[in-house]
Write an enzyme that holds these catalytic residues in place. Sequence first.
Site, PDB file in Angstrom:
ATOM      1  N   HIS A 124       0.862  -1.183   0.000  1.00 26.41           N
ATOM      2  CA  HIS A 124       0.000   0.000   0.000  1.00 26.41           C
ATOM      3  C   HIS A 124       0.898   1.232   0.000  1.00 26.41           C
ATOM      4  O   HIS A 124       2.111   1.114   0.214  1.00 26.41           O
ATOM      5  CB  HIS A 124      -0.862  -0.011   1.275  1.00 26.41           C
ATOM      6  CG  HIS A 124      -0.009  -0.075   2.485  1.00 26.41           C
ATOM      7  ND1 HIS A 124       0.383  -1.270   3.073  1.00 26.41           N
ATOM      8  CD2 HIS A 124       0.639   0.901   3.176  1.00 26.41           C
ATOM      9  CE1 HIS A 124       1.202  -1.016   4.070  1.00 26.41           C
ATOM     10  NE2 HIS A 124       1.377   0.284   4.162  1.00 26.41           N
ATOM     11  N   HIS A 172       6.176   5.973  -1.385  1.00 21.24           N
ATOM     12  CA  HIS A 172       6.804   4.744  -1.897  1.00 21.24           C
ATOM     13  C   HIS A 172       5.938   3.537  -1.559  1.00 21.24           C
ATOM     14  O   HIS A 172       5.093   3.604  -0.663  1.00 21.24           O
ATOM     15  CB  HIS A 172       8.190   4.566  -1.260  1.00 21.24           C
ATOM     16  CG  HIS A 172       8.137   4.383   0.225  1.00 21.24           C
ATOM     17  ND1 HIS A 172       7.985   5.427   1.112  1.00 21.24           N
ATOM     18  CD2 HIS A 172       8.154   3.257   0.981  1.00 21.24           C
ATOM     19  CE1 HIS A 172       7.935   4.958   2.335  1.00 21.24           C
ATOM     20  NE2 HIS A 172       8.027   3.635   2.295  1.00 21.24           N
TER      21      HIS A 172
HETATM   22  P1  ATP Z   1       5.796  -5.483   9.874  1.00 21.92           P
HETATM   23  O1  ATP Z   1       6.026  -4.378  10.887  1.00 21.92           O
HETATM   24  O2  ATP Z   1       5.337  -6.768  10.468  1.00 21.92           O
HETATM   25  O3  ATP Z   1       6.939  -5.634   8.931  1.00 21.92           O
HETATM   26  P2  ATP Z   1       4.264  -3.554   8.400  1.00 21.92           P
HETATM   27  O4  ATP Z   1       5.448  -2.651   8.516  1.00 21.92           O
HETATM   28  O5  ATP Z   1       3.640  -3.745   7.061  1.00 21.92           O
HETATM   29  O6  ATP Z   1       4.568  -5.007   8.953  1.00 21.92           O
HETATM   30  P3  ATP Z   1       3.194  -1.845  10.421  1.00 21.92           P
HETATM   31  O7  ATP Z   1       4.527  -1.853  11.125  1.00 21.92           O
HETATM   32  O8  ATP Z   1       1.956  -1.896  11.242  1.00 21.92           O
HETATM   33  O9  ATP Z   1       3.115  -3.053   9.386  1.00 21.92           O
HETATM   34  O10 ATP Z   1       3.178  -0.552   9.525  1.00 21.92           O
HETATM   35  C1  ATP Z   1       2.046  -0.142   8.783  1.00 21.92           C
HETATM   36  C2  ATP Z   1       2.493   0.891   7.766  1.00 21.92           C
HETATM   37  O11 ATP Z   1       3.022   2.046   8.432  1.00 21.92           O
HETATM   38  C3  ATP Z   1       3.618   0.405   6.842  1.00 21.92           C
HETATM   39  O12 ATP Z   1       3.449   1.063   5.609  1.00 21.92           O
HETATM   40  C4  ATP Z   1       4.876   0.902   7.517  1.00 21.92           C
HETATM   41  O13 ATP Z   1       5.919   1.098   6.588  1.00 21.92           O
HETATM   42  C5  ATP Z   1       4.400   2.223   8.098  1.00 21.92           C
HETATM   43  N1  ATP Z   1       5.127   2.537   9.331  1.00 21.92           N
HETATM   44  C6  ATP Z   1       5.334   1.705  10.377  1.00 21.92           C
HETATM   45  N2  ATP Z   1       6.013   2.317  11.365  1.00 21.92           N
HETATM   46  C7  ATP Z   1       6.246   3.581  10.929  1.00 21.92           C
HETATM   47  C8  ATP Z   1       6.899   4.729  11.475  1.00 21.92           C
HETATM   48  N3  ATP Z   1       7.432   4.716  12.680  1.00 21.92           N
HETATM   49  N4  ATP Z   1       6.920   5.848  10.732  1.00 21.92           N
HETATM   50  C9  ATP Z   1       6.383   5.895   9.513  1.00 21.92           C
HETATM   51  N5  ATP Z   1       5.746   4.861   8.931  1.00 21.92           N
HETATM   52  C10 ATP Z   1       5.683   3.712   9.616  1.00 21.92           C
END
Ligand code: ATP
Length: 192
Positions: free
Chosen positions: A45, A132
């Site tokens: 996404h 991205h």
């Molecule tokens: P996983 O953490 O298991 O690898 P994920 O990254 O897809 O899975 P989340 O960590 O819940 O799931 O993140 C959801 C979305 O928010 C993703 O697009 C991730 O890149 C973004 N995201 C997560 N943490 C941050 C952050 N601290 N700052 C900006 N974007 C974030």
Amino acid sequence: MRTIRAFIAINLPSSIRSLLHDTKDELSKQLPARTMRWVPIQNIHLTLKFLGDIQEDRLPSISRELDLVTKDHSPFNLDLGHLGCFPNPKKPRVVWIGIQGETKELMVIQQRIEGSLRRLGWEAESRKFHPHLTLGRVRDSRQLAVIKLPWGHQIHKEGFLVDSITLFESQLQSGGARYLTHYTSKLSSFAK
Ligand code: ATP
Ligand code: MG
């Protein structure tokens, strides 16, 4: 009160998912096995704002703010861009496909969402927004540093229409994140 991990993002059509699937296959052929932890294709996404852990009762006010933004914007087009990584090709950790097309419109919408959330009490994001699509994360960046991926190349040229913005819940599980749609706010066909 239940706490949920939430973020705001643009969902992708299946045509784009299928190209990203091909991209992932092409890239993984160029890498030793298990170099990357690929994002499951259905999870890819375009994140606009990561909210983190929030009280569930804040969801309706966030959805209302999204509606206030989307009512002023009509659907617009984005395209898949080039292959890139964070923080840089010498030390890649997050591998992604960039976004091109009507990015000005995307930036305006993202800024308005930032502004709305600031009014709801969120801290301003200090990092510049860099749109991205995360394809995968490097398990061992020492390994990837010696491998050359075609950074900066446009792997697939394909556009998609953005007609809504989604508030997702992310449930982190041992097998990877599971996303649930909490609210979808449609861009307005009547906006200028
Ligand atoms: P996983 O953490 O298991 O690898 P994920 O990254 O897809 O899975 P989340 O960590 O819940 O799931 O993140 C959801 C979305 O928010 C993703 O697009 C991730 O890149 C973004 N995201 C997560 N943490 C941050 C952050 N601290 N700052 C900006 N974007 C974030
Ligand atoms: Mg994460």
